[in-house]
Design an enzyme around this catalytic site. Structure first.
Site, PDB file in Angstrom:
ATOM      1  N   SER A  50       0.808  -1.224   0.000  1.00 53.84           N
ATOM      2  CA  SER A  50       0.000   0.000   0.000  1.00 53.84           C
ATOM      3  C   SER A  50       0.837   1.267   0.000  1.00 53.84           C
ATOM      4  CB  SER A  50      -0.928   0.010   1.220  1.00 53.84           C
ATOM      5  OG  SER A  50      -0.172  -0.071   2.426  1.00 53.84           O
ATOM      6  N   TYR A  51       2.133   1.169   0.245  1.00 50.03           N
ATOM      7  CA  TYR A  51       2.975   2.368   0.321  1.00 50.03           C
ATOM      8  C   TYR A  51       3.252   2.941  -1.067  1.00 50.03           C
ATOM      9  CZ  TYR A  51       4.170   0.883   5.133  1.00 50.03           C
ATOM     10  OH  TYR A  51       4.127   0.502   6.457  1.00 50.03           O
ATOM     11  N   GLY A  52       3.398   4.257  -1.108  1.00 52.37           N
ATOM     12  CA  GLY A  52       3.712   4.909  -2.381  1.00 52.37           C
ATOM     13  C   GLY A  52       2.552   4.860  -3.350  1.00 52.37           C
ATOM     14  N   GLY A  55       1.858   0.446  -4.136  1.00 54.71           N
ATOM     15  CA  GLY A  55       2.882  -0.317  -4.836  1.00 54.71           C
ATOM     16  C   GLY A  55       4.081   0.480  -5.281  1.00 54.71           C
TER      17      GLY A  55
END
Length: 305
Positions: A50-52, A55
Site C-alpha cells: 500500500s505504500y507509495g 505499490g
C-alpha cells in the site's frame, strides 16, 4: 546483527522504513537514502503493497535492488492486506497480493511477509494456511503480523503449531517512548513467551522523538499534524526533556537516543524508522549502535510511564 524469532533471518538492528518512497521521496531521493543506509551496514528494508500510492514503494525498492545488485544481501519485508485494490486477508487476496508484490519487487522471494492489518472476517486457520502455502512454494521465507491482537496472535500460533504449518516469527506493533500501551502488556508478553520478535513502527512517534517539534516552533512536514498532539501532552514533554539530557551526555541526537531505548526493550529486534533525505539518516544509524547506561534507560522509562 539480530535474529528474527526462530527464522533464519539475521538483520541490522534498524529497519529502514519504505513508507516515504514514492510518497514524500521520489525515486532519485529514495535511491540516495537506500544507498546511504546500505553503505552504513543496513540490510533490513520494510515496505508494503500500500505504500507509495499502492505499490510505488515496492517498485522503487525493486529497482534499487536490481540496479545495485543487492538482492542477496538485503532482507526485504513487505505486507499484504491494505492495498487500495486488494484489501483484507482472504486466502485469494493473500495469494494474489504476494504475486503482485513479487512482480513489483522484481524478485523471486519475499524474505519477510506481514499481514498488514488483521482481518476479523477471516478465520485464523484460513489466513495461516494461505500464508503457509507461500512459504511451501518458496515465495516467502518468514512470516510476520502487524496490528494484531494477543488473542488472534495466540490462536494463529496455536493453529500453526498444531498443524505443522509456518508460523508468525515477528510482530510489527505501534510502539515508542510515548506510545507504550499498544504493545506492552499482553501482546509483548505473548511475543516473549512464544519466542517471537518485534519490529516497532512509528518508532519516532511521527517525528516527535527527533526533537524537531517544540512548543512554538513551526515545522514544514507532512507529519506535523500527527506530531502536534504530543506538544500538548505533559508526559511527552517530560520524555523530550530527558531525551535532551541523555542526548547531550552522549553528543547524540534525540532520535538516536529514542531508537536506542526502543532497541533495548525486551523482544525488540529492530525499530523501523524512515528517512526522506540522506541528511536524516545518520541519527537513525547512530541509534542502532548507541549504548545507553542502565540509569539512562531507567530515566527514559520512568519519564514515559
Amino acid at each position: 546483527m539480530a535474529r528474527i524469532g526462530r527464522s533464519e533471518l539475521d538483520v541490522f538492528p534498524l529497519s529502514l522504513g519504505g513508507n516515504v518512497f514514492g510518497w514524500t521521496a521520489d525515486e532519485e531521493q529514495s535511491f540516495a537514502v537506500l544507498d546511504a543506509y546500505a553503505a552504513a551496514g543496513g540490510d533490513f528494508i520494510d515496505t508494503a503493497d500500500s505504500y507509495g500510492g499502492g505499490g510505488g514503494s515496492e517498485t522503487i525498492v525493486g529497482r534499487w535492488l536490481k540496479r545495485r545488485g543487492r538482492r542477496d544481501d538485503i532482507v526485504v519485508a513487505t505486507k499484504v492486506g491494505a492495498h487500495p485494490d486488494l484489501k483484507g486477508l482472504a486466502p485469494a487476496t493473500i495469494a494474489r497480493g504476494a504475486d503482485d508484490s513479487l512482480r513489483r519487487l522484481d524478485t523471486d522471494r519475499i524474505d519477510l511477509y506481514y499481514t498488514h492489518f488483521d482481518d476479523l472476517d477471516q478465520p485464523v486457520e484460513d489466513i495461516v494456511t494461505a500464508l503457509d502455502k507461500l512459504v511451501t512454494a518458496g515465495k516467502v521465507r518468514a512470516l510476520g503480523a502487524s496490528n494484531i491482537s494477543p488473542e488472534r496472535l495466540a490462536a494463529s500460533l496455536d493453529f500453526a503449531e498444531r498443524e505443522g504449518l509456518a508460523r508468525y516469527e515477528i510482530v510489527q506493533p505501534h510502539y515508542n517512548l510515548v506510545e507504550r500501551e499498544k504493545y506492552e502488556g499482553a501482546l509483548a508478553d505473548l511475543v516473549a513467551e512464544r519466542g517471537l520478535s518485534a519490529a516497532p513502527y512509528f518508532a519516532l512517534a511521527a517525528g516527535f522523538l527527533t526533537g524537531k517539534y517544540r512548543p512554538g516552533a513551526a515545522v514544514d512536514s507532512v507529519r506535523a499534524n500527527r506530531a502536534a498532539p504530543y506538544l500538548e501532552d505533559g508526559r511527552a514533554l517530560r520524555v523530550l526533556a530527558v531525551l535532551d539530557e541523555v542526548a547531550a551526555a552522549h553528543g547524540a541526537e534525540p532520535a538516536s537516543v529514542a531508537l536506542a531505548w526502543l532497541r533495548a526493550r525486551p523482544t525488540v529486534v529492530a525499530p523501523i524508522a524512515s528517512a526522506r533525505t540522506t541528511g536524516q539518516l545518520p541519527a537513525l544509524i547512530a541509534g542502532a549502535a548507541l549504548a545507553l547506561t542502565v540509569e539512562e534507560l531507567d530515566a527514559l522509562t520512568a519519564a514515559s510511564a
